[in-house]
Design a protein around this motif. Structure first.
Motif, PDB file in Angstrom:
ATOM      1  N   ASN A 108       0.787  -1.145  -0.033  1.00 15.03           N
ATOM      2  CA  ASN A 108       0.007  -0.076   0.029  1.00 15.03           C
ATOM      3  C   ASN A 108       0.880   1.223  -0.033  1.00 15.03           C
ATOM      4  OD1 ASN A 108      -2.192  -1.499   0.157  1.00 15.03           O
ATOM      5  ND2 ASN A 108      -2.871  -0.914   1.907  1.00 15.03           N
ATOM      6  N   ARG A 109       0.246   2.469  -0.435  1.00 15.54           N
ATOM      7  CA  ARG A 109       0.954   3.593  -0.145  1.00 15.54           C
ATOM      8  C   ARG A 109       0.235   4.584   0.409  1.00 15.54           C
ATOM      9  NH1 ARG A 109       0.623   4.489  -6.679  1.00 15.54           N
ATOM     10  NH2 ARG A 109      -1.278   5.473  -6.800  1.00 15.54           N
ATOM     11  N   GLU A 110       0.852   5.751   0.905  1.00 14.66           N
ATOM     12  CA  GLU A 110       0.162   7.120   1.415  1.00 14.66           C
ATOM     13  C   GLU A 110      -0.237   7.750   0.166  1.00 14.66           C
ATOM     14  OE1 GLU A 110       1.791   8.401   4.737  1.00 14.66           O
ATOM     15  OE2 GLU A 110       0.449   7.172   5.884  1.00 14.66           O
ATOM     16  N   GLU A 111      -1.683   8.214   0.316  1.00 11.61           N
ATOM     17  CA  GLU A 111      -2.186   9.241  -0.545  1.00 11.61           C
ATOM     18  C   GLU A 111      -2.742  10.277   0.368  1.00 11.61           C
ATOM     19  OE1 GLU A 111      -4.838   7.983  -3.610  1.00 11.61           O
ATOM     20  OE2 GLU A 111      -3.173   7.100  -4.656  1.00 11.61           O
ATOM     21  N   GLY A 112      -2.599  11.475  -0.044  1.00  9.88           N
ATOM     22  CA  GLY A 112      -3.090  12.670   0.372  1.00  9.88           C
ATOM     23  C   GLY A 112      -4.599  12.797   0.078  1.00  9.88           C
ATOM     24  N   LEU A 113      -5.457  13.513   1.005  1.00  8.44           N
ATOM     25  CA  LEU A 113      -6.793  13.406   1.004  1.00  8.44           C
ATOM     26  C   LEU A 113      -7.059  14.376   0.055  1.00  8.44           C
ATOM     27  CD1 LEU A 113      -9.632  13.070   2.330  1.00  8.44           C
ATOM     28  CD2 LEU A 113      -9.119  15.400   3.430  1.00  8.44           C
ATOM     29  N   THR A 114      -8.158  13.875  -0.969  1.00  5.48           N
ATOM     30  CA  THR A 114      -8.260  14.706  -2.363  1.00  5.48           C
ATOM     31  C   THR A 114      -9.780  15.279  -2.028  1.00  5.48           C
ATOM     32  OG1 THR A 114      -9.023  12.783  -3.294  1.00  5.48           O
ATOM     33  CG2 THR A 114      -6.991  13.704  -3.871  1.00  5.48           C
ATOM     34  N   ILE A 115      -9.868  16.554  -2.213  1.00  3.47           N
ATOM     35  CA  ILE A 115     -11.265  17.173  -2.206  1.00  3.47           C
ATOM     36  C   ILE A 115     -11.442  18.066  -3.378  1.00  3.47           C
ATOM     37  CG2 ILE A 115     -12.358  18.906  -0.948  1.00  3.47           C
ATOM     38  CD1 ILE A 115     -10.556  18.267   1.647  1.00  3.47           C
ATOM     39  N   ALA A 116     -12.792  18.100  -4.189  1.00  2.00           N
ATOM     40  CA  ALA A 116     -13.115  18.717  -5.166  1.00  2.00           C
ATOM     41  C   ALA A 116     -13.877  19.927  -4.570  1.00  2.00           C
ATOM     42  CB  ALA A 116     -13.794  17.916  -6.375  1.00  2.00           C
ATOM     43  N   CYS A 124       0.531  11.778  -3.916  1.00  2.00           N
ATOM     44  CA  CYS A 124       1.376  10.940  -3.011  1.00  2.00           C
ATOM     45  C   CYS A 124       2.023  11.452  -2.559  1.00  2.00           C
ATOM     46  CB  CYS A 124       2.100   9.878  -3.949  1.00  2.00           C
ATOM     47  SG  CYS A 124       1.220   8.513  -4.589  1.00  2.00           S
ATOM     48  N   GLU A 125       2.398  12.976  -2.750  1.00  2.45           N
ATOM     49  CA  GLU A 125       3.415  13.893  -2.286  1.00  2.45           C
ATOM     50  C   GLU A 125       2.857  14.824  -1.546  1.00  2.45           C
ATOM     51  OE1 GLU A 125       6.534  13.541  -2.909  1.00  2.45           O
ATOM     52  OE2 GLU A 125       6.196  11.960  -4.360  1.00  2.45           O
ATOM     53  N   PHE A 141      -7.221  15.348   8.233  1.00  6.19           N
ATOM     54  CA  PHE A 141      -6.471  15.908   6.998  1.00  6.19           C
ATOM     55  C   PHE A 141      -5.301  15.368   6.734  1.00  6.19           C
ATOM     56  CE2 PHE A 141      -9.279  19.725   7.934  1.00  6.19           C
ATOM     57  CZ  PHE A 141     -10.277  19.571   7.078  1.00  6.19           C
ATOM     58  N   ARG A 142      -5.054  14.053   7.241  1.00  6.61           N
ATOM     59  CA  ARG A 142      -3.868  13.175   6.983  1.00  6.61           C
ATOM     60  C   ARG A 142      -4.118  12.244   5.870  1.00  6.61           C
ATOM     61  NH1 ARG A 142      -1.019  13.154  11.777  1.00  6.61           N
ATOM     62  NH2 ARG A 142      -2.034  14.621  13.252  1.00  6.61           N
ATOM     63  N   PRO A 143      -2.953  12.003   5.246  1.00  2.00           N
ATOM     64  CA  PRO A 143      -2.970  11.099   4.091  1.00  2.00           C
ATOM     65  C   PRO A 143      -3.291   9.453   4.604  1.00  2.00           C
ATOM     66  CG  PRO A 143      -0.696  11.928   4.468  1.00  2.00           C
ATOM     67  CD  PRO A 143      -1.452  12.347   5.681  1.00  2.00           C
ATOM     68  N   ARG A 144      -3.898   8.714   3.749  1.00  2.00           N
ATOM     69  CA  ARG A 144      -4.417   7.619   3.881  1.00  2.00           C
ATOM     70  C   ARG A 144      -3.795   6.650   3.309  1.00  2.00           C
ATOM     71  NH1 ARG A 144      -9.662  10.212   4.522  1.00  2.00           N
ATOM     72  NH2 ARG A 144      -8.429  11.594   5.652  1.00  2.00           N
ATOM     73  N   SER A 145      -3.527   5.119   3.741  1.00  2.00           N
ATOM     74  CA  SER A 145      -3.016   4.145   3.021  1.00  2.00           C
ATOM     75  C   SER A 145      -3.984   3.381   2.184  1.00  2.00           C
ATOM     76  CB  SER A 145      -2.645   2.983   4.232  1.00  2.00           C
ATOM     77  OG  SER A 145      -2.151   1.965   3.638  1.00  2.00           O
ATOM     78  N   SER A 200      -4.087  -0.235  -6.587  1.00  2.00           N
ATOM     79  CA  SER A 200      -5.293  -0.327  -7.602  1.00  2.00           C
ATOM     80  C   SER A 200      -6.431   0.258  -7.323  1.00  2.00           C
ATOM     81  CB  SER A 200      -5.402  -1.709  -7.647  1.00  2.00           C
ATOM     82  OG  SER A 200      -5.837  -2.247  -6.398  1.00  2.00           O
ATOM     83  N   LEU A 201      -6.569   0.971  -6.007  1.00  2.00           N
ATOM     84  CA  LEU A 201      -7.740   1.562  -5.689  1.00  2.00           C
ATOM     85  C   LEU A 201      -7.503   3.297  -5.362  1.00  2.00           C
ATOM     86  CD1 LEU A 201      -8.962  -0.858  -3.021  1.00  2.00           C
ATOM     87  CD2 LEU A 201      -9.793  -0.762  -5.351  1.00  2.00           C
ATOM     88  N   GLY A 202      -6.068   3.552  -5.726  1.00  2.00           N
ATOM     89  CA  GLY A 202      -5.710   4.894  -5.876  1.00  2.00           C
ATOM     90  C   GLY A 202      -6.287   5.993  -6.603  1.00  2.00           C
ATOM     91  N   PHE A 203      -6.080   7.244  -6.368  1.00  2.51           N
ATOM     92  CA  PHE A 203      -6.619   8.193  -7.071  1.00  2.51           C
ATOM     93  C   PHE A 203      -6.409   7.934  -8.755  1.00  2.51           C
ATOM     94  CE2 PHE A 203      -6.781  12.229  -9.354  1.00  2.51           C
ATOM     95  CZ  PHE A 203      -8.132  12.858  -8.805  1.00  2.51           C
ATOM     96  N   GLY A 204      -5.127   7.715  -8.820  1.00  8.78           N
ATOM     97  CA  GLY A 204      -4.791   7.554 -10.391  1.00  8.78           C
ATOM     98  C   GLY A 204      -5.696   6.440 -11.089  1.00  8.78           C
ATOM     99  N   ALA A 205      -5.772   5.185 -10.348  1.00  2.25           N
ATOM    100  CA  ALA A 205      -6.452   4.059 -10.706  1.00  2.25           C
ATOM    101  C   ALA A 205      -8.141   4.610 -11.081  1.00  2.25           C
ATOM    102  CB  ALA A 205      -6.266   2.897  -9.875  1.00  2.25           C
TER     103      ALA A 205
END
Ligand SMILES: Nc1ncnc2c1ncn2[C@@H]1O[C@H](COP(=O)(O)OP(=O)(O)OP(=O)(O)O)[C@@H](O)[C@H]1O
Ligand SMILES: [Mg+2]
Length: 320
Positions: free
Chosen positions: A35-43, A159-160, A297-301, A305-310
């Motif tokens: 798994n990797r850490e991804e920041g919270l994404t808000i539109a 991811c950054e 407001f923390r990144p999540r693991s 395959s379920l990340g934002f890019g996918a």
């Protein structure tokens, strides 16, 4: 009482279970490591144009940055930050509100002439900005290949950073619906007037049909008097519940404030110049309520395959 043969059976069973459990724990560890850490994404979106998305997106980005910067040790350890992406492709203006002068913009990224990292501006008020293209007609009508580039760059960006805000253009064209359908959360900015409410409902209906998506939150901007936002929200929430089954969260209202409209080029955002004014306090309240909705407001693991890019590439495949 166990007989002799049964003791042997039990030991064999325990050995087997021990190996199996050990193996399963190792498998879980391996999965967690993958798994990797991804920041919270808000539109930050709206149906109708001009409801105050860019004002809210820039104000939230600056205030969030201040909040994240309060924890400097974690900041240094992870080098994560708040990023704002101006996804209003044709008529971007976040750089003006944050006093930044872009050299390269999303226009260069989408045409293959730059990466996100070449466009990122460390704004003087804290958040990083990926500026959008302004006055470029082609940017207002992106095709599949261009959107695929955007998706992969956004996938790397999340991811950054701790939090990534996307200031989305008005309406329900593919290039506005697509990023909205992939973020962890959508804030719809509306106003207490029938056209803005009808268009906000259209976005909710469109996204509810497009994907079984995460919750929506509502901000009612430019209200004439305190409490008007609450009543406006109740009407919208009732319609959304009845006709789409979508539950809306209320983040709050922002009063009509001439100080917002009269901001001149080069002036800092109100949350910086007047942190104690009623409008800035409304922004803080909105963030407090947002935190309660999204958890932190923390990144999540996440599994890649379920990340934002996918998610972006999946939604892109469905749209085109
Ligand atoms: N609370 C407020 N009080 C007074 N003026 C406001 C308020 N919020 C936004 N405005 C003004 O409304 C106008 C539109 O705001 P903004 O550009 O943020 O909207 P937008 O939704 O991003 O528009 P677009 O759809 O064109 O991207 C701007 O002139 C801004 O200064
Ligand atoms: Mg805007």
């Amino acid at each position: 009482m166990l007989r002799h043969g049964e003791v042997g059976d039990r030991r064999r069973t325990e050995r087997f279970l021990g190996r199996w459990l050990g193996g399963s724990a190792r498998r879980e560890e391996a999965a967690a490591a993958a798994n990797r850490e991804e920041g919270l994404t808000i539109a930050i979106a709206s149906g109708k144009g001009g409801t105050g998305k860019s004002f809210l997106a820039t104000s939230l980005a600056v205030t969030l940055h201040q909040g994240v910067a309060i924890a400097p040790s974690r900041w240094r350890d992870t080098n994560r930050r708040v990023a704002l992406v101006d996804c209003d492709f044709g008529l971007a203006c976040d750089h003006l509100l944050l006093g930044a002068k872009p050299i390269k913009t999303l226009q260069h990224v989408i045409s293959g002439g730059a990466r996100f990292e070449d466009t990122i501006i460390e704004t003087q008020h804290g958040p990083r900005l990926i500026p959008g293209g302004s006055g470029v007609q082609r940017m207002a009508n992106l095709g599949r290949a261009e959107l695929a580039v955007l998706g992969s760059e956004l996938g790397a960006l999340v991811c950054e950073h701790d939090v990534v805000l996307l200031d989305i253009g008005a309406g329900i064209s593919p290039q506005t619906v697509l990023p909205m359908s992939c973020t962890d959360h959508v804030i719809l900015v509306t106003q207490p007037e029938i056209a803005a409410l009808t268009d906000a409902y259209a976005v909710i209906k469109c996204l509810a049909a497009q994907c079984q998506r995460s919750p929506f939150s509502i901000v009612v901007n430019r209200v004439a008097e305190a409490g008007q936002g609450d009543k406006t929200f109740e009407k919208l929430a009732e319609v959304a519940r009845r006709f789409t089954g979508v539950e809306l969260h209320y983040l709050g209202e922002v009063l009509e404030d001439p100080a917002v409209t009269q901001r001149r080029l080069g002036q800092p955002p109100l949350v910086v110049s007047h942190p104690e004014c009623a409008t800035s306090r409304s922004i803080h309240l909105i963030l407090d309520r947002l935190r309660a909705v999204v958890g932190s407001f923390r990144p999540r693991s996440v599994e890649p395959s379920l990340g934002f890019g996918a998610r972006f590439q999946t939604q892109l495949g469905q749209l085109f």
